[in-house]
Scaffold this motif. Structure first.
Motif, PDB file in Angstrom:
ATOM      1  N   THR A   1       0.934  -1.099  -0.027  1.00 57.22           N
ATOM      2  CA  THR A   1      -0.075  -0.077  -0.047  1.00 57.22           C
ATOM      3  C   THR A   1       0.885   1.239  -0.077  1.00 57.22           C
ATOM      4  O   THR A   1       0.559   2.291  -0.449  1.00 57.22           O
ATOM      5  CB  THR A   1      -0.851   0.067   1.214  1.00 57.22           C
TER       6      THR A   1
ATOM      7  N   GLU B   1      -4.621  -2.717  -6.968  1.00 56.80           N
ATOM      8  CA  GLU B   1      -4.533  -2.254  -5.551  1.00 56.80           C
ATOM      9  C   GLU B   1      -5.573  -1.089  -5.546  1.00 56.80           C
ATOM     10  O   GLU B   1      -6.284  -0.951  -4.520  1.00 56.80           O
ATOM     11  CB  GLU B   1      -3.173  -1.723  -5.456  1.00 56.80           C
TER      12      GLU B   1
ATOM     13  N   THR C   1      -9.922  -2.780  -7.155  1.00 50.61           N
ATOM     14  CA  THR C   1     -10.425  -3.854  -6.443  1.00 50.61           C
ATOM     15  C   THR C   1      -9.885  -4.191  -5.176  1.00 50.61           C
ATOM     16  O   THR C   1      -9.075  -3.447  -4.644  1.00 50.61           O
ATOM     17  CB  THR C   1      -9.775  -5.166  -7.426  1.00 50.61           C
ATOM     18  N   HIS C   2     -10.667  -5.069  -4.590  1.00 50.04           N
ATOM     19  CA  HIS C   2     -10.159  -5.866  -3.404  1.00 50.04           C
ATOM     20  C   HIS C   2      -9.217  -6.795  -3.320  1.00 50.04           C
ATOM     21  O   HIS C   2      -9.264  -7.671  -2.222  1.00 50.04           O
ATOM     22  CB  HIS C   2     -11.516  -6.042  -2.506  1.00 50.04           C
TER      23      HIS C   2
ATOM     24  N   GLU D   1      -6.096  -8.539  -3.123  1.00 50.75           N
ATOM     25  CA  GLU D   1      -4.873  -8.242  -2.280  1.00 50.75           C
ATOM     26  C   GLU D   1      -3.725  -9.443  -2.637  1.00 50.75           C
ATOM     27  O   GLU D   1      -4.049 -10.533  -3.036  1.00 50.75           O
ATOM     28  CB  GLU D   1      -4.953  -8.259  -0.878  1.00 50.75           C
TER      29      GLU D   1
ATOM     30  N   LEU E   1      -8.939 -12.390  -2.263  1.00 51.49           N
ATOM     31  CA  LEU E   1     -10.021 -11.330  -2.356  1.00 51.49           C
ATOM     32  C   LEU E   1     -10.378 -10.948  -0.699  1.00 51.49           C
ATOM     33  O   LEU E   1     -10.653 -11.606   0.134  1.00 51.49           O
ATOM     34  CB  LEU E   1     -11.327 -11.697  -2.959  1.00 51.49           C
ATOM     35  N   GLU E   2     -10.207  -9.531  -0.654  1.00 52.52           N
ATOM     36  CA  GLU E   2     -10.406  -9.057   0.825  1.00 52.52           C
ATOM     37  C   GLU E   2     -11.566  -8.281   0.874  1.00 52.52           C
ATOM     38  O   GLU E   2     -11.816  -7.388   0.332  1.00 52.52           O
ATOM     39  CB  GLU E   2      -9.255  -8.231   1.238  1.00 52.52           C
ATOM     40  N   GLY E   3     -12.623  -8.952   1.619  1.00 54.26           N
ATOM     41  CA  GLY E   3     -14.041  -8.351   1.660  1.00 54.26           C
ATOM     42  C   GLY E   3     -14.668  -9.053   0.656  1.00 54.26           C
ATOM     43  O   GLY E   3     -14.462 -10.058  -0.023  1.00 54.26           O
TER      44      GLY E   3
ATOM     45  N   ARG F   1     -13.445  -1.742  -6.034  1.00 46.51           N
ATOM     46  CA  ARG F   1     -13.569  -0.404  -4.996  1.00 46.51           C
ATOM     47  C   ARG F   1     -14.417   0.431  -5.728  1.00 46.51           C
ATOM     48  O   ARG F   1     -13.951   1.197  -6.633  1.00 46.51           O
ATOM     49  CB  ARG F   1     -12.186  -0.068  -4.685  1.00 46.51           C
TER      50      ARG F   1
END
Length: 202
Positions: A41, A131, A134-135, A137, A151-153, A158
């Motif tokens: 990040t 980054e 999208t979610h 990671e 996939l986070e979430g 996003r």
């Protein structure tokens, strides 16, 4: 030791990142993973700042990373490490340019470098899209190609970032009066929107 490490890491980046500033992104990602100087990040934030400031993106990134890792001396060392290979190569090329100007071997070598440049820049663009829009990671190292992303979430995209990207795409391509504006206007407006709506945390 950190100054020597900074110089060496960015010397390698400057030497092998063929294709311009965006081609340095895969190398910078590898540096972050191996040294722990910054997260993925952080790298995306550095990229946004580097794209928004004057100067070549590769040098801006080297300066930023060096400063993050070791302050002002680190920024100087990393920047010098980044540009040193280019200076050496330019001096060598200038010295032998006349001799090999019409060499078929040299022309073929440059032709062979094009796919490498395309691949590096494509990898950088893909990393930025994943980054920012999208979610998805990047997962821990150690598996094959197919298990390095998670996939986070619940949502894949996003949506605020995707909406902003679409609005900018429309404004800069299909709105005659607006698309004549200088790019710095869109960069500034995007920064304001990001601060106002907290896109970085979404």
């Amino acid at each position: 030791m950190i100054y020597l490490q900074l110089f060496w890491e960015f010397f390698k980046t400057g030497l092998f990142a063929v294709g311009g500033g965006m081609a340095t992104l895969p190398f910078l990602q590898a540096i972050g993973e191996s040294t722990g100087w910054y997260s993925y990040t952080d790298l995306m934030n550095m990229l946004a700042v580097s794209e928004s400031t004057p100067g070549p993106i590769g040098i801006n990134m080297a300066t930023y990373v060096g400063f993050t890792a070791a302050g002002i001396p680190g920024a100087v060392v990393a920047t010098v490490g980044e540009v040193t290979p280019s200076i050496i190569v330019i001096l060598i090329v200038a010295a032998i340019l006349q001799q090999f100007r019409n060499s078929e071997t040299v022309n073929r070598a440059f032709y062979g470098l094009r796919p490498a440049s395309t691949g590096l820049i494509g990898a950088a663009c893909g990393a930025v899209i994943l980054e920012v829009l999208t979610h998805v990671e990047k997962a821990a190292q150690g598996g094959g190609l197919w298990n390095r992303f998670v996939l986070e979430g619940e949502a894949l995209f996003r949506w605020p970032g995707l909406l902003l990207a679409v609005v900018l795409l429309v404004l800069t391509n299909w709105v005659p009066k607006v698309k004549k504006f200088h790019p710095i206007v869109f960069i500034g407006l995007s920064a304001v929107v990001g601060v106002a709506f907290g896109f970085a945390s979404l």
